[in-house]
Scaffold this motif. Structure first.
Motif, short mmCIF file in Angstrom:
data_model
loop_
_atom_site.label_atom_id
_atom_site.label_comp_id
_atom_site.label_asym_id
_atom_site.label_seq_id
_atom_site.Cartn_x
_atom_site.Cartn_y
_atom_site.Cartn_z
N ALA A 154 40.67 -9.34 -25.23
CA ALA A 154 41.06 -8.47 -24.11
C ALA A 154 40.45 -8.96 -22.80
O ALA A 154 41.09 -8.94 -21.75
CB ALA A 154 40.64 -7.03 -24.39
N ILE A 155 39.20 -9.42 -22.85
CA ILE A 155 38.52 -9.86 -21.63
C ILE A 155 39.01 -11.24 -21.20
O ILE A 155 39.22 -11.49 -20.01
CB ILE A 155 36.99 -9.86 -21.82
N LEU A 156 39.21 -12.13 -22.16
CA LEU A 156 39.46 -13.54 -21.83
C LEU A 156 40.94 -13.91 -21.76
O LEU A 156 41.29 -14.94 -21.20
CB LEU A 156 38.76 -14.45 -22.84
N GLY A 157 41.78 -13.08 -22.36
CA GLY A 157 43.21 -13.34 -22.26
C GLY A 157 43.75 -14.19 -23.39
O GLY A 157 43.03 -14.65 -24.27
N ARG A 158 45.05 -14.42 -23.35
CA ARG A 158 45.76 -15.04 -24.47
C ARG A 158 45.38 -16.49 -24.70
O ARG A 158 45.44 -16.99 -25.82
CB ARG A 158 47.27 -14.98 -24.23
N GLU A 159 45.01 -17.19 -23.63
CA GLU A 159 44.76 -18.63 -23.78
C GLU A 159 43.40 -18.97 -24.37
O GLU A 159 43.18 -20.09 -24.81
CB GLU A 159 44.90 -19.32 -22.43
N ALA A 160 42.51 -18.00 -24.37
CA ALA A 160 41.15 -18.28 -24.85
C ALA A 160 41.15 -18.60 -26.33
O ALA A 160 41.92 -18.04 -27.12
CB ALA A 160 40.25 -17.09 -24.57
N ILE A 161 40.25 -19.49 -26.72
CA ILE A 161 40.00 -19.78 -28.13
C ILE A 161 38.92 -18.80 -28.60
O ILE A 161 37.82 -18.77 -28.04
CB ILE A 161 39.49 -21.22 -28.31
N VAL A 162 39.24 -18.02 -29.61
CA VAL A 162 38.27 -17.05 -30.13
C VAL A 162 37.92 -17.43 -31.56
O VAL A 162 38.78 -17.45 -32.45
CB VAL A 162 38.83 -15.61 -30.09
N GLY A 163 36.65 -17.79 -31.75
CA GLY A 163 36.16 -18.16 -33.08
C GLY A 163 35.26 -17.07 -33.63
O GLY A 163 34.61 -16.35 -32.88
N LEU A 164 35.22 -16.96 -34.95
CA LEU A 164 34.42 -15.93 -35.60
C LEU A 164 33.67 -16.53 -36.79
O LEU A 164 34.26 -17.27 -37.59
CB LEU A 164 35.33 -14.79 -36.09
N SER A 165 32.38 -16.19 -36.91
CA SER A 165 31.60 -16.60 -38.07
C SER A 165 31.87 -15.68 -39.24
O SER A 165 31.84 -14.46 -39.09
CB SER A 165 30.10 -16.54 -37.75
N ILE A 166 32.11 -16.28 -40.39
CA ILE A 166 32.29 -15.50 -41.62
C ILE A 166 31.39 -16.10 -42.68
O ILE A 166 31.49 -17.29 -42.98
CB ILE A 166 33.75 -15.55 -42.10
N VAL A 225 30.73 -13.38 -23.94
CA VAL A 225 32.10 -13.36 -23.45
C VAL A 225 32.12 -13.36 -21.92
O VAL A 225 32.97 -14.00 -21.29
CB VAL A 225 32.84 -12.12 -24.00
N ASP A 226 31.15 -12.66 -21.34
CA ASP A 226 31.11 -12.59 -19.87
C ASP A 226 30.81 -13.95 -19.25
O ASP A 226 31.38 -14.31 -18.21
CB ASP A 226 30.15 -11.50 -19.37
N VAL A 227 29.96 -14.71 -19.89
CA VAL A 227 29.65 -16.05 -19.37
C VAL A 227 30.88 -16.95 -19.51
O VAL A 227 31.20 -17.72 -18.59
CB VAL A 227 28.43 -16.65 -20.10
N ALA A 228 31.59 -16.84 -20.63
CA ALA A 228 32.82 -17.62 -20.79
C ALA A 228 33.82 -17.28 -19.69
O ALA A 228 34.45 -18.17 -19.10
CB ALA A 228 33.43 -17.36 -22.17
N ALA A 229 33.95 -15.99 -19.40
CA ALA A 229 34.86 -15.57 -18.33
C ALA A 229 34.38 -16.08 -16.98
O ALA A 229 35.17 -16.54 -16.15
CB ALA A 229 34.98 -14.05 -18.31
N ALA A 230 33.08 -16.01 -16.77
CA ALA A 230 32.51 -16.38 -15.48
C ALA A 230 32.78 -17.84 -15.14
O ALA A 230 33.06 -18.18 -13.99
CB ALA A 230 31.00 -16.12 -15.48
N VAL A 231 32.68 -18.72 -16.13
CA VAL A 231 32.78 -20.15 -15.85
C VAL A 231 34.15 -20.73 -16.18
O VAL A 231 34.41 -21.89 -15.90
CB VAL A 231 31.69 -20.95 -16.63
N GLY A 232 35.00 -19.92 -16.80
CA GLY A 232 36.31 -20.43 -17.20
C GLY A 232 36.24 -21.38 -18.39
O GLY A 232 37.00 -22.34 -18.48
N ALA A 233 35.34 -21.09 -19.31
CA ALA A 233 35.28 -21.87 -20.55
C ALA A 233 36.55 -21.61 -21.36
O ALA A 233 37.22 -20.59 -21.18
CB ALA A 233 34.04 -21.51 -21.36
N GLN A 234 36.83 -22.52 -22.29
CA GLN A 234 38.08 -22.39 -23.05
C GLN A 234 37.99 -21.33 -24.15
O GLN A 234 39.02 -20.90 -24.66
CB GLN A 234 38.46 -23.74 -23.66
N GLY A 235 36.77 -20.93 -24.52
CA GLY A 235 36.70 -19.92 -25.56
C GLY A 235 35.30 -19.42 -25.82
O GLY A 235 34.35 -19.78 -25.13
N VAL A 236 35.22 -18.55 -26.83
CA VAL A 236 33.94 -18.00 -27.29
C VAL A 236 33.86 -18.12 -28.80
O VAL A 236 34.87 -18.09 -29.50
CB VAL A 236 33.74 -16.51 -26.93
N HIS A 237 32.61 -18.20 -29.27
CA HIS A 237 32.39 -18.10 -30.71
C HIS A 237 31.52 -16.87 -30.96
O HIS A 237 30.45 -16.72 -30.37
CB HIS A 237 31.72 -19.34 -31.28
#
Lengths: 213, 213
Positions: free
Chosen positions: A99-111, A74-86
């Motif tokens: 919470a760290i990346l804000g509302r616009e971030a794409i948050v993906g989860l493995s299930i 998540v920190d690397v995504a924040a650092a570079v301004g990537a669109q999201g994290v998986h």
């Protein structure tokens, strides 16, 4: 509202499989062939090197308006301004990423199972990656193969956009799409293809052909 | 203004060395013996496990008003509300950590040579960790031993608070403190001590005895 994203053909990079051709070259060819979203995955990379890779991919992807998703960090995504994290089940929780990346971030989860689904808070999640559909050698920490039947089980319980993952080849596309996936995520099928763009074109055509209306 | 911190006796945890006694028990005993700051270091841990460890340590350290520093993972520090991060030269840049964690966070940076110093932006940094003074088996990626002479070289060029690190034992304290360190950071000397609290008391007394006025 997160950044818009399209799960149709989701490229997940692998450092070993892209080593010969190069990471940027691989991603560029995949995008030329129609990849719609890209995840940078390099679990052994240190933060600074991963950030450098991510910046190079952002430069490459921006003109195509294709989102870059960072695996785990998540920190690397924040650092570079990537669109999201998986995030995997062992990574930081989706709420933390939100919470760290804000509302616009794409948050993906493995299930990977109904049990993992039950233990997951999908509130902060934008899409799920379900699998592994087939056994795969790429991710040592992935759970057992769930098959198309497992994908069906999860699809029936999850309203979010869903991408199928795990050793998927062209021959698997019909099954996973008929199970209700919105797209397929692939590592080897693109990264290890002799012609990445051609492989992407073929996979994407198949996804679009078999996607539920 | 970052959180206040005191580098006098800086415990860096190691998952193998604390395994038998337990992480929390080790930290508790070190604090009972006078450790003034604690870094959670577990480079192989996944994000969620590291965050759980960090939360346990925060609960333990809060009554003592001792800051918890997370090694490398800025996102984990943000997730748990730790007081700071410690970054190696291959980790995310200090400016990135500062941007993610805000003004109050303690940001530490490892510096192992004059060349690394020259390549580092110390603007966002609150303290430096200099070493390894001695060769050490704990950190596989640490550079070559710099000795007290190397520490002297760095001290002459760095105004920030400095903690010496790298295989330090009681017999090394006088040398590194006379070189101008503000304190010592130790892994094995505490984590692997038969009596952690007693070891901490002895080391701290020695640091205070030899610290430059």
């Amino acid at each position: 509202m997160s950044h818009p994203f399209d799960l149709t053909l989701y490229l997940v990079t692998d450092p070993r499989q892209t080593a010969a051709r190069g990471l940027s070259e691989t991603v560029e060819q995949a995008v030329a062939g129609g990849a719609t979203i890209v995840q940078l995955r390099d679990p052994d990379a240190k933060g600074r090197a991963l950030a450098e890779q991510a910046r190079a991919l952002l430069t490459l992807l921006k003109p195509h308006n294709i989102p870059l998703i960072i695996n785990d960090r998540v920190d690397v995504a924040a650092a570079v301004g990537a669109q999201g994290v998986h995030l995997g089940q062992d990574d930081l929780a989706p709420a933390v990423a939100r919470a760290i990346l804000g509302r616009e971030a794409i948050v993906g989860l493995s299930i990977g199972s109904v049990e993992e689904l039950a233990a997951s808070d999908l509130g902060p999640v934008d899409y799920v990656g379900c699998g592994p559909v087939n056994a795969t050698g790429t991710k040592g920490d992935a759970g057992g193969a769930i098959g198309v039947a497992g994908l069906n089980d999860l699809r029936a319980r999850i309203q979010l956009p869903m991408v199928a993952i795990g050793g998927l080849k062209g021959e698997d596309v019909q099954g996973v799409m008929e199970a209700g996936a919105d797209g397929i995520a692939v590592v080897s099928a693109l990264c290890a293809a002799p012609d990445v763009a051609a492989a992407a074109r073929a996979l994407k055509a198949s996804v679009l052909e078999f996607r539920r209306p």
